[in-house]
Design an enzyme around this catalytic site. Sequence first.
Site, PDB file in Angstrom:
ATOM      1  N   ASN A  82      10.164 -10.309  -2.032  1.00 23.15           N
ATOM      2  CA  ASN A  82       8.819 -10.646  -2.485  1.00 23.15           C
ATOM      3  C   ASN A  82       8.560 -12.129  -2.685  1.00 23.15           C
ATOM      4  O   ASN A  82       7.424 -12.548  -2.843  1.00 23.15           O
ATOM      5  CB  ASN A  82       8.484  -9.859  -3.744  1.00 23.15           C
ATOM      6  CG  ASN A  82       8.191  -8.434  -3.389  1.00 23.15           C
ATOM      7  OD1 ASN A  82       7.269  -8.171  -2.626  1.00 23.15           O
ATOM      8  ND2 ASN A  82       8.999  -7.520  -3.895  1.00 23.15           N
ATOM      9  N   THR A 134       0.811  -1.195   0.000  1.00 22.28           N
ATOM     10  CA  THR A 134       0.000   0.000   0.000  1.00 22.28           C
ATOM     11  C   THR A 134       0.850   1.253   0.000  1.00 22.28           C
ATOM     12  O   THR A 134       1.860   1.316   0.675  1.00 22.28           O
ATOM     13  CB  THR A 134      -0.879  -0.003   1.254  1.00 22.28           C
ATOM     14  OG1 THR A 134      -1.678  -1.166   1.210  1.00 22.28           O
ATOM     15  CG2 THR A 134      -1.750   1.224   1.315  1.00 22.28           C
ATOM     16  N   THR A 154       5.208 -15.191   4.324  1.00 21.81           N
ATOM     17  CA  THR A 154       5.428 -16.345   5.190  1.00 21.81           C
ATOM     18  C   THR A 154       6.640 -16.164   6.101  1.00 21.81           C
ATOM     19  O   THR A 154       7.300 -15.152   6.055  1.00 21.81           O
ATOM     20  CB  THR A 154       5.622 -17.602   4.333  1.00 21.81           C
ATOM     21  OG1 THR A 154       6.547 -17.313   3.296  1.00 21.81           O
ATOM     22  CG2 THR A 154       4.328 -18.046   3.731  1.00 21.81           C
TER      23      THR A 154
END
Lengths: 408, 408
Positions: A403, A195, A408
């Site tokens: 990325n 974001t 995780t």
Amino acid sequence: MQTIEKKKIMVVEGGGVTTPKGFKAGGLHCGIKRKRLDLGFISSVVPATAAGVYTTNLFQAAPLMVTQESIDKEHKIQALLVNSGNANSCTGEQGLQDAYDMQRLFAEKMGVPNHYVAVTSTGVIGVPLPMDKMKAGIEKSLEKENEGVIRFEQAILTTDTGVKNVCVQLEIDGEVVTIGGAAKGSGMIHPNMATMLGFITTDAQIDHTTLTEVLKEVTNQTFNMITVDGDTSTNDMVLVMANGEAKNKPITNNHPQWSLFVEAFQMVSESLAKQIARDGEGATKLIEVQVEGAIDDEAARGISKSIISSNLVKTAIYGTDPNWGRIVCAIGYSGEKLNPTHVTVKLGPITVVEKGLPFAFDEEEAKTYLQQENIHIFVDLHQGEGKATAWGCDLTYDYVKINASYRT
Amino acid sequence: MQTIEKKKIMVVEGGGVTTPKGFKAGGLHCGIKRKRLDLGFISSVVPATAAGVYTTNLFQAAPLMVTQESIDKEHKIQALLVNSGNANSCTGEQGLQDAYDMQRLFAEKMGVPNHYVAVTSTGVIGVPLPMDKMKAGIEKSLEKENEGVIRFEQAILTTDTGVKNVCVQLEIDGEVVTIGGAAKGSGMIHPNMATMLGFITTDAQIDHTTLTEVLKEVTNQTFNMITVDGDTSTNDMVLVMANGEAKNKPITNNHPQWSLFVEAFQMVSESLAKQIARDGEGATKLIEVQVEGAIDDEAARGISKSIISSNLVKTAIYGTDPNWGRIVCAIGYSGEKLNPTHVTVKLGPITVVEKGLPFAFDEEEAKTYLQQENIHIFVDLHQGEGKATAWGCDLTYDYVKINASYRT
């Protein structure tokens, strides 16, 4: 005899969203993230005129819906609350309820109507907000309002490597007007999932319609120039609060210092946008692509974005390879009208393409130029008056690393 | 009583562009590349009906202009000549002259009119073709026509890690018709700069208009589904030669076996497209994105391409991270019409999103699925009948490595 009035916009070093009169901000750790700050707020002493621009992604996160609806009511907010670590996106009815609750809890704490609080979230999507943690955090939030604006700037970050802030001052009607900003990074090369959040505060007196006009115009040339068209996350938002505490005469587009104000606002937005681009995930360089001579500004925007979005241009710059062919290629597939045989391309001061053909240059000089941290690509299409600038960063091993294992 | 005719398309293992009757091919080293083969050709015993699709990049390479112009003359070619290592692109007037010379030299060698030879080039752009090497290479080229089709398949490669070929057979009018293909990789994730070349040969008898129709329709669903819209190199091209040696009755769209022929042609194109996608630079996996239930096919294409083009989706799959949020995000910013609350997403057999919301799944099972080499992402929008499939590959450290230092 007329005095030549000098334009005066001063950068306030170390300033930010609390430098304009009547704003406070804070940040704390409520437990969404493991250790780092994850809940931040900005508040104003009085209700402030508000304007926002929101993601165009069809999957819009719950807090954006709540904020947009709230601002639409009265065009005023007195505070905004941000959590990081959880985007409250793709969370359905529960997410919407949580966003309303988040808003209500902070409004109660502040003692203002619910719709005077804007809320936003950033982080992992598809996971419900941990409302118990949020509630406990909001409960003790206001205690933190005197511990420095940096705590707010930190609390809104996700994969960013550092805080992003800016502040400028100018005089309007003899009053000092301040504009401050904070942002969190798109954090990636095409900012689609991470974001981008921008928060701008000012003590200028300005009405909602005018403020919205400035915000939209400036956003198109700044925040939107670090994104590919439509390539927006579910939570992207830029919010402005203008509380009028500078006591200037209301700024409108007829005000004699209108263009000075717009320029200052642009400086703030551009600075934040560039800080975001520079801090793209794994980035080692800020790339600025300046396009001139396009048939119009729209075409210039398309071409500059086509270049800045090219994985091949980005990796070449990471590898300090003056591979102008990739730039030419990105111009050619931009979809914009242009005449290939008129194109000039420069890497910094070095002309590499002239009239669409390779221009002899010193390879070593070009490689040395590309070793810098700020890379400037200049394109002149010699077709018209259209121009635009876009910003991005290089594509690196670390981008892949970050990325390939973010969630995780 | 009608016999139910079984559809029969046979894959010819080990077959390629010389499996159809009347085609020869060869490859050699002429010295553009240091060691590897860099000049290849295909020839037909008789002039063959030709059709081509060419890059939409405004910077179109010289050989493409020459080839397009030549095919437009009579819609026939008897040979094609490809060099790798140098794209003859952004080379101006000299480049155009070189392309004509390359064509003329091979035509003389073959003893056919100049416009019966298609030429194409792939490699570095902006550097003139070394015509002395080309000339010497062309001189001895035909000696190589009996050394195996693999030499042609190798001679057209640049950063590809292996040759790409395919061959199918079917019966038309009782005659065996063969379609063969070879390709070189786009070699990268967005195939913008590296060139995608596809060559298809068939001994089918078919006129130019029909052949062009089939090629365009099939290309849209295959080769164009491994590229982002407009994201094409200066040299991209797919060429078909149909020499009629199978002696079937001419294929038209009224021919009873028309759809069988189109299906076979589609198999060839899809196979080459997938081989290209799988061999993207640094790729470890082939990703197939299948979209159904879109308002129309066009929307399905847009959405599948939006997903397959996302750096974030690509890195997540490289990292075996079942990050469905990034898929949802790419659907949301595709610019296509859809209702977010109707969306289903599956990773292979595992449902991860239902009605636009996260669907509980076994994280370990999903990670295990993503460790495979062929990843299937399925999206159902539940909005209409539109469907499309796109192919791509994961984004890896090696992509950055290869592209940070391709030219130097």
